[in-house]
Motif scaffolding. Structure first.
Motif, PDB file in Angstrom:
ATOM      1  N   TRP A  19     -33.361  60.601  -2.256  1.00 29.56           N
ATOM      2  CA  TRP A  19     -34.616  61.106  -2.813  1.00 29.56           C
ATOM      3  C   TRP A  19     -35.794  60.645  -1.953  1.00 29.56           C
ATOM      4  O   TRP A  19     -36.700  61.421  -1.653  1.00 29.56           O
ATOM      5  CB  TRP A  19     -34.775  60.623  -4.249  1.00 29.56           C
ATOM      6  CG  TRP A  19     -35.917  61.276  -4.952  1.00 29.56           C
ATOM      7  CD1 TRP A  19     -37.184  60.797  -5.084  1.00 29.56           C
ATOM      8  CD2 TRP A  19     -35.900  62.547  -5.586  1.00 29.56           C
ATOM      9  NE1 TRP A  19     -37.957  61.687  -5.766  1.00 29.56           N
ATOM     10  CE2 TRP A  19     -37.193  62.774  -6.098  1.00 29.56           C
ATOM     11  CE3 TRP A  19     -34.923  63.509  -5.788  1.00 29.56           C
ATOM     12  CZ2 TRP A  19     -37.531  63.927  -6.795  1.00 29.56           C
ATOM     13  CZ3 TRP A  19     -35.266  64.656  -6.491  1.00 29.56           C
ATOM     14  CH2 TRP A  19     -36.548  64.854  -6.970  1.00 29.56           C
ATOM     15  N   ASN A  20     -35.776  59.372  -1.538  1.00 33.66           N
ATOM     16  CA  ASN A  20     -36.841  58.850  -0.675  1.00 33.66           C
ATOM     17  C   ASN A  20     -36.849  59.548   0.678  1.00 33.66           C
ATOM     18  O   ASN A  20     -37.915  59.838   1.236  1.00 33.66           O
ATOM     19  CB  ASN A  20     -36.696  57.343  -0.493  1.00 33.66           C
ATOM     20  CG  ASN A  20     -37.024  56.576  -1.744  1.00 33.66           C
ATOM     21  OD1 ASN A  20     -37.775  57.048  -2.589  1.00 33.66           O
ATOM     22  ND2 ASN A  20     -36.439  55.400  -1.886  1.00 33.66           N
ATOM     23  N   ASP A  23     -38.480  62.842   0.206  1.00 38.53           N
ATOM     24  CA  ASP A  23     -39.931  62.678   0.081  1.00 38.53           C
ATOM     25  C   ASP A  23     -40.581  62.521   1.448  1.00 38.53           C
ATOM     26  O   ASP A  23     -41.651  63.074   1.710  1.00 38.53           O
ATOM     27  CB  ASP A  23     -40.267  61.469  -0.797  1.00 38.53           C
ATOM     28  CG  ASP A  23     -40.075  61.761  -2.271  1.00 38.53           C
ATOM     29  OD1 ASP A  23     -40.029  62.944  -2.646  1.00 38.53           O
ATOM     30  OD2 ASP A  23     -39.974  60.782  -3.041  1.00 38.53           O
ATOM     31  N   ARG A  26     -40.561  65.961   3.115  1.00 42.55           N
ATOM     32  CA  ARG A  26     -41.529  66.879   2.496  1.00 42.55           C
ATOM     33  C   ARG A  26     -42.955  66.544   2.910  1.00 42.55           C
ATOM     34  O   ARG A  26     -43.788  67.433   3.024  1.00 42.55           O
ATOM     35  CB  ARG A  26     -41.391  66.831   0.973  1.00 42.55           C
ATOM     36  CG  ARG A  26     -40.275  67.667   0.452  1.00 42.55           C
ATOM     37  CD  ARG A  26     -40.366  67.815  -1.048  1.00 42.55           C
ATOM     38  NE  ARG A  26     -40.146  66.550  -1.739  1.00 42.55           N
ATOM     39  CZ  ARG A  26     -38.991  66.159  -2.228  1.00 42.55           C
ATOM     40  NH1 ARG A  26     -37.933  66.900  -2.090  1.00 42.55           N
ATOM     41  NH2 ARG A  26     -38.885  65.011  -2.854  1.00 42.55           N
TER      42      ARG A  26
END
Length: 71
Positions: A19-20, A23, A26
């Motif tokens: 997830w990191n 991020d 993105r």
């Protein structure tokens, strides 16, 4: 990469790591370009799954495999 430890890594830690990473991507990539990266990852996962199925079913007949990746 984090140092190796003797305790097993939990699924939540793995999910948090990815997830990191998403991020970070993105934040640095335009959303229209990010779509291309995600679709490429999905395609590579598909090819990997097909390859695994082919390797597991090597009994002389390939069946309905769309394509075979040479080794």
């Amino acid at each position: 990469m984090p140092p190796q430890s003797s305790s097993p890594i939990s699924q939540d830690e793995i999910n948090g790591f990815f997830w990191n990473a998403c991020d970070i991507l993105r934040g640095a990539i335009d959303p229209s370009e990010y779509k291309s990266i995600v679709l490429t990852i999905f395609f590579l996962k598909y090819v990997s799954d097909i390859r695994k199925d082919v390797d597991q079913s090597k009994e002389g007949v390939m069946g309905d495999v769309l394509f075979v990746i040479p080794q």
